[in-house]
Design a protein around this motif. Structure first.
Motif, PDB file in Angstrom:
ATOM      1  N   ALA A  45       0.857  -1.192   0.000  1.00  0.00           N
ATOM      2  CA  ALA A  45       0.000   0.000   0.000  1.00  0.00           C
ATOM      3  C   ALA A  45       0.882   1.228   0.000  1.00  0.00           C
ATOM      4  O   ALA A  45       1.649   1.442   0.946  1.00  0.00           O
ATOM      5  CB  ALA A  45      -0.917  -0.011   1.224  1.00  0.00           C
ATOM      6  N   LYS A  49       3.790   4.137  -7.240  1.00  0.00           N
ATOM      7  CA  LYS A  49       4.121   2.787  -7.683  1.00  0.00           C
ATOM      8  C   LYS A  49       5.626   2.610  -7.610  1.00  0.00           C
ATOM      9  O   LYS A  49       6.356   2.607  -8.604  1.00  0.00           O
ATOM     10  CB  LYS A  49       3.608   2.513  -9.095  1.00  0.00           C
ATOM     11  N   TYR A  59      -1.345  -4.568  -5.311  1.00  0.00           N
ATOM     12  CA  TYR A  59      -0.921  -3.184  -5.060  1.00  0.00           C
ATOM     13  C   TYR A  59      -2.142  -2.336  -4.732  1.00  0.00           C
ATOM     14  O   TYR A  59      -3.130  -2.327  -5.486  1.00  0.00           O
ATOM     15  CB  TYR A  59      -0.193  -2.633  -6.285  1.00  0.00           C
ATOM     16  N   LEU A  60      -2.077  -1.614  -3.620  1.00  0.00           N
ATOM     17  CA  LEU A  60      -3.164  -0.754  -3.143  1.00  0.00           C
ATOM     18  C   LEU A  60      -2.723   0.705  -3.245  1.00  0.00           C
ATOM     19  O   LEU A  60      -2.050   1.219  -2.348  1.00  0.00           O
ATOM     20  CB  LEU A  60      -3.524  -1.107  -1.697  1.00  0.00           C
ATOM     21  N   PRO A  61      -3.064   1.407  -4.342  1.00  0.00           N
ATOM     22  CA  PRO A  61      -2.583   2.790  -4.550  1.00  0.00           C
ATOM     23  C   PRO A  61      -3.453   3.818  -3.831  1.00  0.00           C
ATOM     24  O   PRO A  61      -4.227   4.545  -4.451  1.00  0.00           O
ATOM     25  CB  PRO A  61      -2.660   2.943  -6.069  1.00  0.00           C
ATOM     26  N   LEU A  62      -3.306   3.912  -2.533  1.00  0.00           N
ATOM     27  CA  LEU A  62      -4.147   4.805  -1.750  1.00  0.00           C
ATOM     28  C   LEU A  62      -3.722   6.269  -1.914  1.00  0.00           C
ATOM     29  O   LEU A  62      -2.555   6.568  -2.192  1.00  0.00           O
ATOM     30  CB  LEU A  62      -4.133   4.417  -0.282  1.00  0.00           C
ATOM     31  N   LEU A  70      -8.153   3.022   4.748  1.00  0.00           N
ATOM     32  CA  LEU A  70      -7.850   1.714   4.179  1.00  0.00           C
ATOM     33  C   LEU A  70      -7.868   0.636   5.254  1.00  0.00           C
ATOM     34  O   LEU A  70      -8.466  -0.442   5.071  1.00  0.00           O
ATOM     35  CB  LEU A  70      -6.476   1.752   3.499  1.00  0.00           C
ATOM     36  N   GLU A 112     -13.136   2.851  -0.042  1.00  0.00           N
ATOM     37  CA  GLU A 112     -12.789   3.245  -1.412  1.00  0.00           C
ATOM     38  C   GLU A 112     -13.110   4.722  -1.661  1.00  0.00           C
ATOM     39  O   GLU A 112     -12.359   5.436  -2.329  1.00  0.00           O
ATOM     40  CB  GLU A 112     -13.535   2.381  -2.417  1.00  0.00           C
ATOM     41  N   CYS A 115     -10.043   6.558   0.255  1.00  0.00           N
ATOM     42  CA  CYS A 115      -8.640   6.310  -0.112  1.00  0.00           C
ATOM     43  C   CYS A 115      -8.433   6.024  -1.593  1.00  0.00           C
ATOM     44  O   CYS A 115      -7.287   6.046  -2.070  1.00  0.00           O
ATOM     45  CB  CYS A 115      -8.066   5.168   0.719  1.00  0.00           C
ATOM     46  N   VAL A 117      -8.769   3.205  -3.233  1.00  0.00           N
ATOM     47  CA  VAL A 117      -8.444   1.816  -3.563  1.00  0.00           C
ATOM     48  C   VAL A 117      -9.747   1.067  -3.848  1.00  0.00           C
ATOM     49  O   VAL A 117     -10.692   1.159  -3.052  1.00  0.00           O
ATOM     50  CB  VAL A 117      -7.681   1.140  -2.410  1.00  0.00           C
ATOM     51  N   ASP A 121     -10.285  -4.855  -4.061  1.00  0.00           N
ATOM     52  CA  ASP A 121      -8.887  -5.059  -3.653  1.00  0.00           C
ATOM     53  C   ASP A 121      -8.719  -4.945  -2.143  1.00  0.00           C
ATOM     54  O   ASP A 121      -7.864  -5.631  -1.554  1.00  0.00           O
ATOM     55  CB  ASP A 121      -7.980  -4.066  -4.373  1.00  0.00           C
ATOM     56  N   ILE A 122      -9.514  -4.083  -1.511  1.00  0.00           N
ATOM     57  CA  ILE A 122      -9.482  -4.002  -0.048  1.00  0.00           C
ATOM     58  C   ILE A 122      -9.934  -5.331   0.549  1.00  0.00           C
ATOM     59  O   ILE A 122      -9.327  -5.850   1.497  1.00  0.00           O
ATOM     60  CB  ILE A 122     -10.363  -2.839   0.444  1.00  0.00           C
TER      61      ILE A 122
END
Length: 532
Positions: A45, A49, A59-62, A70, A112, A115, A117, A121-122
């Motif tokens: 997270a 990237k 991958y959690l792009p917060l 998250l 979501e 954040c 994401v 995915d969470i």
């Protein structure tokens, strides 16, 4: 760290959040790479990237500053889907019922919306971590350098307590320290709220213990942090200051405020290896020995207590810090420093007063084999903490809510800036900035901007921009890269000619007073290249 570095090769699920480990802890990161080769799954997270995210299975792009949102979403899923370790919770924790009732409202869809994401995915991250036989969390300053840094850490602790991922090989909650002896400095009492061994200064029993040991009256109240010290200096309430081994002018937020505070002092002493930007403000600069010229002790991120040995004689008039501080104390008439003739004397006194080091002494740490706590002679140390119990009895769940950063993007400042470090340069470049070879690898600082934003904002890859916040402005070269997400830019803080901390300083964590260095709304304007 709750677990030793060797355990980084043993999880089956790794959750890395707020850590650019391959650049900031590249040696330790090799152990995670081994874990991945051995079949571990990794969740990363991070707003950017980063290289670690490129290795991740998930991958959690917060968005910057939304870690709590998250983590609340993940806690909701773990509780909802029965992924908790009920036996561990009943035996070793407290306040779970209030916590689990609290997190019912924080669905992945709500998370979501804050954040960014995807909810799916969470859920996946929560399932992977919740079902792991050995789940390990790793974090660094991307978690702590926020106004909600304590909330972030406690939210991670909640996940650990829910799943029982603590006290076993390949698990734990593992902060990777930002410098080589940050852990050791805290162990030695370099904190405003603790004596050596994390003994609170507000405890009357500790007050009596240390008054007897030091032969002097000690206050039954917390000291002030550097944040408050600089505020008092700026207001004229503090007259003198000593700064040892820190380049405050470059690394602290709101540089103009910091410079004003130092200029406002009647007397400033700086102890350092080189004439740093901070030393330029000093009335007296005292030269310290470097690691290769010093006998002493470091305690690293895994709580391993290690000797360091002088390999060469000190240059010029340089002296070790323990000697400098002792001499200042003696010449100021402060009792208790006459018996220090070597680093060994200092360390052995620390061991005599610290419960975590009580079983150690200078000779025992010769081979660096002990992880504290070592409460008595003959004790083997504890590489893995909390295997049988928590120090305070039970692990406490914390009821935590989300709050926005101190400043958020607006019409005037529509872009998120986050700051950090780069592989090629260390911290404020006091050392790496004086090594000619490093200039070949990274000769200048640059601003990472997503290619779509470069064109949309009228910028040019390789061109220059002025970046400003409510506190100041800097001029910096632009680099187009998809490492930064749309709407967020990144740069490091170590180049004095690009003083990024002119911009930061919007707020501080109310508990630790750590600055919010990871979130700063800014605006960007294209400019011509500065004249040479």
């Amino acid at each position: 760290m709750s677990n030793p570095l060797a355990d980084m090769e043993k999880p089956d699920v790794i959750f890395a959040i707020g850590t650019n480990m391959t650049e900031c802890h590249p040696v330790a990161a090799t152990r995670l790479k081994r874990a991945l080769r051995n079949g571990a799954k990794m969740i990363v997270a991070d707003p950017r990237k980063i290289p670690l995210a490129e290795m991740a299975h998930l991958y959690l792009p917060l968005r910057v500053g939304t870690d709590v949102a998250l983590l609340l979403g993940m806690a909701h899923v773990i509780a909802r889907d029965g992924l908790i370790d009920r036996e561990f919770i009943d035996a070793r924790t407290a306040d779970f019922d209030a916590f689990v009732e609290h997190v019912k409202q924080f669905t992945p869809e709500w998370s979501e919306s804050i954040c960014g994401v995807p909810a799916a995915d969470i859920e996946k991250a929560a399932h992977w971590y919740g079902k792991a036989e050995r789940g390990a969390i790793y974090y660094t300053l991307g978690i702590t350098e926020h106004i909600c840094g304590v909330d972030n850490v406690q939210s991670l602790c909640n996940l650990v307590l829910m799943t029982g991922n603590i006290g076993k090989e390949g698990t734990g909650i593992n902060p990777m320290r930002g410098q080589n002896n940050i852990q050791g400095a805290g162990d030695a009492g370099a904190l405003p709220n603790n004596y050596v061994g994390f003994q609170p200064v507000t405890d009357p029993e500790n007050q009596a213990k240390f008054e007897k040991a030091y032969g002097a009256k000690v206050d039954l109240e917390k000291g002030i942090t550097k944040v408050r010290a600089l505020e008092r200096a700026a207001e004229g309430e503090m007259k003198a200051m000593m700064i040892a081994g820190e380049n405050t002018v470059v690394t602290d937020p709101d540089r103009k405020h910091c410079e004003h505070a130092l200029e406002n002092l009647d007397h400033l002493v700086v102890i350092d290896l080189f004439r740093t930007e901070t030393a330029e403000f000093a009335d007296v600069v005292l030269p310290a020995t470097s690691w290769g010229e010093t006998d002493g002790v470091y305690s690293n991120t895994e709580r391993r207590v290690q000797r360091v040995r002088a390999a060469v004689k000190p240059q010029g008039q340089a002296k070790p810090e323990w000697w400098i501080i002792s001499e200042i104390a003696k010449r100021a008439g402060i009792a208790g420093f006459d018996h220090f003739e070597s680093a060994k004397d200092v360390f052995n006194e620390l061991c005599s007063l610290s419960a975590t080091y009580k079983g150690l002494d200078w000779d025992l740490i010769d081979k660096g084999e002990y992880h504290w706590p070592v409460p008595e002679k003959g004790h083997p140390g504890e590489p893995i903490l909390h295997s049988k119990e928590f120090k305070n009895g039970r692990g406490l769940f914390r009821v935590i809510g989300y709050r926005d950063p101190a400043e958020v993007v607006s019409e005037d400042f529509p872009v998120w800036l986050t700051t950090g470090r780069r592989l090629q340069n260390y911290h404020s470049r006091t050392m790496t900035g004086r090594a000619a070879g490093i200039d070949y690898l990274q000769p200048e600082e640059f601003l990472e901007v997503h290619p779509d934003n470069v064109s949309a904002w009228g910028l040019t890859d390789g061109g220059w921009c002025r970046m400003s916040s409510p506190r100041g402005a800097v001029e910096i070269k632009v680099k187009a890269t998809a490492t930064s997400p749309r709407g967020t830019v990144f740069c490091s803080f170590g180049f004095n000619n690009v003083p990024i901390n002119n911009l930061t300083g919007s707020g501080y964590d109310p508990v630790t007073e750590t600055a919010e260095l990871k979130v700063c709304p800014v605006k960007l304007e294209p400019i011509a290249a500065p004249s040479a």
